[in-house]
Every structure is written in C-alpha cells, then in structure tokens.
Design a protein around this motif. Structure first.
Motif, short mmCIF file in Angstrom:
data_model
loop_
_atom_site.label_atom_id
_atom_site.label_comp_id
_atom_site.label_asym_id
_atom_site.label_seq_id
_atom_site.Cartn_x
_atom_site.Cartn_y
_atom_site.Cartn_z
N UNK A 38 0.72 -1.36 -0.03
CA UNK A 38 -0.21 -0.03 0.10
C UNK A 38 0.85 1.45 -0.01
N UNK A 39 0.40 2.24 -0.84
CA UNK A 39 1.45 3.53 -1.01
C UNK A 39 0.52 4.68 -0.51
N UNK A 40 1.25 5.59 -0.23
CA UNK A 40 0.68 6.93 0.17
C UNK A 40 0.27 7.59 -1.27
N UNK A 41 -1.14 8.12 -1.11
CA UNK A 41 -1.59 9.01 -2.23
C UNK A 41 -1.41 10.55 -1.66
N UNK A 42 -2.08 10.82 -0.78
CA UNK A 42 -2.24 12.08 -0.17
C UNK A 42 -2.69 12.00 1.11
N UNK A 43 -2.26 13.25 2.05
CA UNK A 43 -2.65 13.20 3.35
C UNK A 43 -3.04 14.70 3.70
N UNK A 44 -3.90 14.87 4.56
CA UNK A 44 -4.39 16.22 5.03
C UNK A 44 -4.42 16.24 6.57
N UNK A 45 -3.87 17.14 7.26
CA UNK A 45 -3.91 17.44 8.55
C UNK A 45 -5.17 18.04 9.06
N UNK A 46 -5.33 18.20 10.30
CA UNK A 46 -6.64 18.77 10.79
C UNK A 46 -6.38 20.17 10.47
N UNK A 47 -5.43 20.90 10.30
CA UNK A 47 -5.22 22.32 9.82
C UNK A 47 -5.48 22.58 8.31
N UNK A 52 -14.18 18.95 8.12
CA UNK A 52 -14.10 18.51 9.63
C UNK A 52 -15.69 18.46 10.32
N UNK A 53 -16.60 18.90 9.98
CA UNK A 53 -17.69 18.70 10.52
C UNK A 53 -18.54 17.62 9.94
N UNK A 54 -18.13 17.17 8.87
CA UNK A 54 -18.83 15.81 8.35
C UNK A 54 -17.98 14.62 8.71
N UNK A 55 -16.68 14.93 9.23
CA UNK A 55 -15.88 13.95 9.41
C UNK A 55 -15.44 13.12 8.30
N UNK A 56 -15.43 13.75 7.22
CA UNK A 56 -14.95 13.27 6.06
C UNK A 56 -13.91 13.82 5.16
N UNK A 57 -13.25 13.07 4.37
CA UNK A 57 -12.00 13.27 3.63
C UNK A 57 -12.28 12.87 2.07
#
Length: 121
Positions: free
Chosen positions: A45-54, A73-78
């Motif tokens: 499994x390889x990383x595609x993309x990440x996003x922090x809480x900020x 963040x309100x929908x707890x979704x990415x």
C-alpha cells in the motif's frame, strides 16, 4: 467503535475524473490527519495524499497536480478529487484517519475497507 466508509470508486477512461469520499463514524472525540493510500496486486500500500486537521496537504509525486485532497471536519469526511487519470492510477484506494475515540486516550489509525478504481487506456 470507529468506522471509515469509502465511496466513489469505479471505472474511468484515461484523462477522466473520479471523486472519492470517506466518512468516519462512531465514537469520535477528535480526528487528526486523514489520508488516502492505494494498493495494486503484489505491491505494498502506498501513500497517495494526506491532509492534517489544519488543512496542510502532502501528495505522492506521481499524483501532484492531478489529485486534490480535502476534508470537511464537521462531516468527519475526507475527499480525493482525481483528475487527468492514468491507467497506472488503477488500484484499490483506502482512506485512513488518526482518531481519538475517547477523552484521555491517544490517537489511533483506522482504515476503510477500500474502493476500487479502474482506469482504462
């Protein structure tokens, strides 16, 4: 219990677009980083993309300029908007989230079950 559920995979032609969604549910006090990984048969499994809480983002070199990760963040979704798709983008896509399920405990990484993306040439 925390669950992550992905949606939005499917079949696209080269140059096409797909949008993946992932929603976290269950006992959640806080979510730190969220991300997308992909896996093809016989490969790790390889990383595609990440996003922090900020909102800070990080992308694999192979998808920079074509994919965009975002979160609500309100929908707890990415989300992962995938444009200019290539056959090498084919694979199973998994979302993850670093979740604090209860006050007083640390963050733990949870994974979704995956959604398949196929890009035809």
């Amino acid at each position: 219990q925390v669950q992550l559920v992905e949606s939005g995979g499917g079949l696209a032609h080269t140059g096409g677009s797909l949008r993946l969604s992932c929603e976290a549910s269950g006992s959640i006090v806080g979510i730190n980083a969220m991300g997308w990984y992909r896996q093809t048969p016989g490969n790790q499994r390889e990383l595609v993309a990440t996003v922090t809480s900020g909102g800070s983002t990080n992308y694999a070199d192979s998808v920079k300029g074509r994919f965009t990760i975002s979160r609500d963040n309100a929908k707890k979704s990415v989300y992962l908007q995938m444009n200019s798709l290539k056959p090498e983008d084919t694979g199973d896509y998994y979302c993850n989230a670093d979740v604090r399920a209860y006050l007083g405990v640390g963050y733990r990484r949870y994974w979704g079950q995956g959604t398949q993306v196929t890009v035809s040439s």
